[in-house]
Design a protein around this motif. Structure first.
Motif, PDB file in Angstrom:
ATOM      1  N   ILE A   1       0.778  -1.311   0.448  1.00  0.00           N
ATOM      2  CA  ILE A   1       0.120   0.434   0.176  1.00  0.00           C
ATOM      3  C   ILE A   1       1.381   1.123  -0.177  1.00  0.00           C
ATOM      4  CG2 ILE A   1      -1.882  -0.601   0.951  1.00  0.00           C
ATOM      5  CD1 ILE A   1      -0.972   0.964   3.541  1.00  0.00           C
ATOM      6  N   MET A   2       2.100   1.232   0.097  1.00  0.00           N
ATOM      7  CA  MET A   2       2.895   2.832   0.094  1.00  0.00           C
ATOM      8  C   MET A   2       4.031   2.624  -0.668  1.00  0.00           C
ATOM      9  SD  MET A   2       3.045   3.103   3.517  1.00  0.00           S
ATOM     10  CE  MET A   2       4.483   4.613   3.795  1.00  0.00           C
ATOM     11  N   ALA A   3       3.826   1.916  -2.149  1.00  0.00           N
ATOM     12  CA  ALA A   3       3.739   2.442  -3.603  1.00  0.00           C
ATOM     13  C   ALA A   3       5.159   2.984  -3.205  1.00  0.00           C
ATOM     14  CB  ALA A   3       3.399   3.540  -4.673  1.00  0.00           C
ATOM     15  N   THR A   4       6.246   2.473  -2.531  1.00  0.00           N
ATOM     16  CA  THR A   4       7.440   3.242  -2.421  1.00  0.00           C
ATOM     17  C   THR A   4       8.880   3.234  -3.424  1.00  0.00           C
ATOM     18  OG1 THR A   4       6.910   3.004   0.183  1.00  0.00           O
ATOM     19  CG2 THR A   4       9.756   3.076  -0.105  1.00  0.00           C
ATOM     20  N   PRO A   5       9.415   4.226  -3.902  1.00  0.00           N
ATOM     21  CA  PRO A   5      10.252   4.138  -5.203  1.00  0.00           C
ATOM     22  C   PRO A   5      11.723   3.020  -4.195  1.00  0.00           C
ATOM     23  CG  PRO A   5      10.544   5.930  -4.733  1.00  0.00           C
ATOM     24  CD  PRO A   5       9.261   5.539  -3.282  1.00  0.00           C
ATOM     25  N   GLU A   6      11.655   2.091  -5.573  1.00  0.00           N
ATOM     26  CA  GLU A   6      13.018   1.463  -5.644  1.00  0.00           C
ATOM     27  C   GLU A   6      14.006   2.017  -4.514  1.00  0.00           C
ATOM     28  OE1 GLU A   6      13.065  -1.591  -5.257  1.00  0.00           O
ATOM     29  OE2 GLU A   6      15.110  -2.256  -4.763  1.00  0.00           O
ATOM     30  N   SER A   7      14.406   3.277  -5.223  1.00  0.00           N
ATOM     31  CA  SER A   7      15.474   3.968  -4.678  1.00  0.00           C
ATOM     32  C   SER A   7      15.893   3.948  -3.001  1.00  0.00           C
ATOM     33  CB  SER A   7      15.456   5.373  -5.389  1.00  0.00           C
ATOM     34  OG  SER A   7      14.666   5.715  -5.137  1.00  0.00           O
ATOM     35  N   TYR A   8      14.832   3.778  -2.032  1.00  0.00           N
ATOM     36  CA  TYR A   8      14.427   4.395  -1.252  1.00  0.00           C
ATOM     37  C   TYR A   8      14.213   3.057  -0.478  1.00  0.00           C
ATOM     38  CZ  TYR A   8      12.146   6.325   3.277  1.00  0.00           C
ATOM     39  OH  TYR A   8      12.114   6.196   4.660  1.00  0.00           O
ATOM     40  N   ARG A   9      13.683   2.447  -1.217  1.00  0.00           N
ATOM     41  CA  ARG A   9      13.459   0.853  -0.843  1.00  0.00           C
ATOM     42  C   ARG A   9      14.783  -0.162  -0.490  1.00  0.00           C
ATOM     43  NH1 ARG A   9       7.933  -2.253  -3.072  1.00  0.00           N
ATOM     44  NH2 ARG A   9       7.036  -0.671  -2.032  1.00  0.00           N
ATOM     45  N   SER A  10      15.324   0.927  -1.508  1.00  0.00           N
ATOM     46  CA  SER A  10      17.363  -0.104  -1.347  1.00  0.00           C
ATOM     47  C   SER A  10      18.047   0.593  -0.197  1.00  0.00           C
ATOM     48  CB  SER A  10      17.712   0.299  -2.637  1.00  0.00           C
ATOM     49  OG  SER A  10      19.080   0.297  -2.841  1.00  0.00           O
ATOM     50  N   THR A  11      17.451   1.648   0.632  1.00  0.00           N
ATOM     51  CA  THR A  11      18.339   2.713   1.664  1.00  0.00           C
ATOM     52  C   THR A  11      17.789   1.736   3.147  1.00  0.00           C
ATOM     53  OG1 THR A  11      18.040   4.754   0.017  1.00  0.00           O
ATOM     54  CG2 THR A  11      18.532   4.822   2.281  1.00  0.00           C
ATOM     55  N   VAL A  12      16.519   1.614   3.169  1.00  0.00           N
ATOM     56  CA  VAL A  12      16.099   1.405   3.903  1.00  0.00           C
ATOM     57  C   VAL A  12      16.848  -0.739   4.014  1.00  0.00           C
ATOM     58  CG1 VAL A  12      13.986   0.580   5.293  1.00  0.00           C
ATOM     59  CG2 VAL A  12      13.932   2.780   3.984  1.00  0.00           C
ATOM     60  N   ARG A  13      16.731  -1.358   2.718  1.00  0.00           N
ATOM     61  CA  ARG A  13      17.126  -2.168   3.249  1.00  0.00           C
ATOM     62  C   ARG A  13      18.437  -2.424   4.065  1.00  0.00           C
ATOM     63  NH1 ARG A  13      16.186  -3.558  -2.273  1.00  0.00           N
ATOM     64  NH2 ARG A  13      14.172  -4.236  -1.963  1.00  0.00           N
ATOM     65  N   ASN A  14      19.476  -1.380   3.234  1.00  0.00           N
ATOM     66  CA  ASN A  14      20.684  -1.588   3.818  1.00  0.00           C
ATOM     67  C   ASN A  14      20.942  -0.900   5.412  1.00  0.00           C
ATOM     68  OD1 ASN A  14      22.017  -2.354   1.410  1.00  0.00           O
ATOM     69  ND2 ASN A  14      22.327  -0.161   0.299  1.00  0.00           N
ATOM     70  N   LYS A  15      20.021   0.034   5.473  1.00  0.00           N
ATOM     71  CA  LYS A  15      19.856   0.259   7.008  1.00  0.00           C
ATOM     72  C   LYS A  15      19.004  -0.379   7.899  1.00  0.00           C
ATOM     73  CE  LYS A  15      20.235   4.187   8.380  1.00  0.00           C
ATOM     74  NZ  LYS A  15      21.089   5.363   9.763  1.00  0.00           N
ATOM     75  N   LEU A  16      18.166  -1.698   6.965  1.00  0.00           N
ATOM     76  CA  LEU A  16      17.883  -2.779   8.329  1.00  0.00           C
ATOM     77  C   LEU A  16      19.028  -3.598   8.710  1.00  0.00           C
ATOM     78  CD1 LEU A  16      15.635  -4.080   8.963  1.00  0.00           C
ATOM     79  CD2 LEU A  16      14.560  -4.360   7.556  1.00  0.00           C
ATOM     80  N   LEU A  17      19.369  -3.881   7.526  1.00  0.00           N
ATOM     81  CA  LEU A  17      20.934  -4.874   7.565  1.00  0.00           C
ATOM     82  C   LEU A  17      21.920  -4.484   8.121  1.00  0.00           C
ATOM     83  CD1 LEU A  17      21.427  -7.949   6.113  1.00  0.00           C
ATOM     84  CD2 LEU A  17      22.992  -6.703   3.948  1.00  0.00           C
ATOM     85  N   GLY A  18      22.106  -2.983   8.303  1.00  0.00           N
ATOM     86  CA  GLY A  18      23.188  -2.880   9.330  1.00  0.00           C
ATOM     87  C   GLY A  18      22.328  -3.108  10.628  1.00  0.00           C
ATOM     88  N   LYS A  19      21.404  -3.049  11.012  1.00  0.00           N
ATOM     89  CA  LYS A  19      20.634  -3.679  12.598  1.00  0.00           C
ATOM     90  C   LYS A  19      20.442  -4.487  12.841  1.00  0.00           C
ATOM     91  CE  LYS A  19      18.250   1.346  11.995  1.00  0.00           C
ATOM     92  NZ  LYS A  19      16.535   2.031  11.492  1.00  0.00           N
ATOM     93  N   LEU A  20      19.968  -5.818  11.840  1.00  0.00           N
ATOM     94  CA  LEU A  20      19.701  -6.976  12.104  1.00  0.00           C
ATOM     95  C   LEU A  20      21.479  -7.300  12.456  1.00  0.00           C
ATOM     96  CD1 LEU A  20      17.591  -7.655   9.298  1.00  0.00           C
ATOM     97  CD2 LEU A  20      17.055  -7.880  11.817  1.00  0.00           C
ATOM     98  N   THR A  21      22.549  -6.624  11.556  1.00  0.00           N
ATOM     99  CA  THR A  21      23.976  -7.196  11.928  1.00  0.00           C
ATOM    100  C   THR A  21      24.258  -6.808  13.318  1.00  0.00           C
ATOM    101  OG1 THR A  21      24.979  -7.090   9.648  1.00  0.00           O
ATOM    102  CG2 THR A  21      26.443  -6.589  11.278  1.00  0.00           C
ATOM    103  N   TYR A  22      24.141  -6.128  14.246  1.00  0.00           N
ATOM    104  CA  TYR A  22      23.977  -5.138  15.332  1.00  0.00           C
ATOM    105  C   TYR A  22      23.411  -6.625  16.005  1.00  0.00           C
ATOM    106  CZ  TYR A  22      22.235  -3.633  19.398  1.00  0.00           C
ATOM    107  OH  TYR A  22      22.798  -2.840  20.825  1.00  0.00           O
TER     108      TYR A  22
END
Ligand SMILES: N[C@@H](CCC(=O)N[C@@H](CS)C(=O)NCC(=O)O)C(=O)O
Length: 202
Positions: free
Chosen positions: A115-136
């Motif tokens: 339902i958010m229709a977020t642009p892929e460029s933003y999704r990619s940023t969120v993915r990287n940030k999330l990966l950092g948090k999951l690595t923590y």
């Protein structure tokens, strides 16, 4: 008590905790798109925010917000050690984890909601940030068996729930070995298994 839930949504966390306590409860399925319950009732009358989870208490009061709900349920059966007694430092550390999972992990997945229709460029940023948090988190789990210490708590039910969404957002978690072992271990808990089965996820 009645738990309003949607299969696989964050309501899985209080669902698991209800089963872990052994308290009596029933489940009412919610269609989040239409904001109706399985019997066609208006879900907005239960939770005007239109979100699961919502817990109807035995006195008919209604509690919303996952972190508040799991604390309420776990406090009813303190002997299960799903949460530390109120006022202890251990309890505040568990709340610290619930808040981290809610604000830093759970919220990250919004960018991938259909339902958010977020642009892929933003999704990619969120993915990287999330990966950092999951690595923590992976680092924490290399030193202790559960996210808030040495035993299963409400924080584990919540973290496990949010991590079930990882495959759907194409996150490369192959390096997160400790997190992966941990998630398998949580999944094998009989009450977690029963909750997943009851929601039709496995
Ligand atoms: N702040 C709420 C968020 C709950 C939430 O994000 N629920 C999602 C499912 S995981 C939902 O109901 N989404 C539908 C919507 O927001 O319209 C909580 O912590 O309980």
């Amino acid at each position: 008590m009645k738990l309003y839930y949607t299969p696989g949504a964050c309501s899985l966390s209080p669902h698991i905790i209800l089963r872990e306590t052994g308290l009596d409860f029933s489940l009412i399925k919610v269609d989040l798109k239409n904001k109706t319950t399985e019997s066609g009732d208006d879900f907005l009358k239960i939770n005007p925010k239109g979100q699961v989870p919502a817990l109807v208490l035995n006195n008919e009061d209604i509690l919303t917000e996952g972190p508040a709900i799991v604390q309420y349920i776990a406090d009813k059966k303190l002997d299960r050690k799903l949460i530390a007694p109120a006022g202890t430092l251990e309890r505040y550390h568990q709340i610290e984890w619930l808040n981290y999972i809610a604000s830093e992990i759970h919220q990250s997945f919004w960018a991938f909601s259909p339902i958010m229709a977020t642009p892929e460029s933003y999704r990619s940023t969120v993915r990287n940030k999330l990966l950092g948090k999951l690595t923590y988190l992976d680092g924490i789990l290399s030193k202790q068996s559960h996210i808030a210490g040495d035993h299963f708590t409400v924080a584990d039910a919540y973290l496990f729930t949010t991590c079930t969404w990882m495959p759907s957002i194409k996150l490369d978690t192959s390096k997160l070995r400790h997190l992966s072992v941990y998630l398998q271990k949580i999944k094998q808990r009989p009450h977690v298994h029963d909750a997943l089965k009851a929601e039709g996820i496995i």
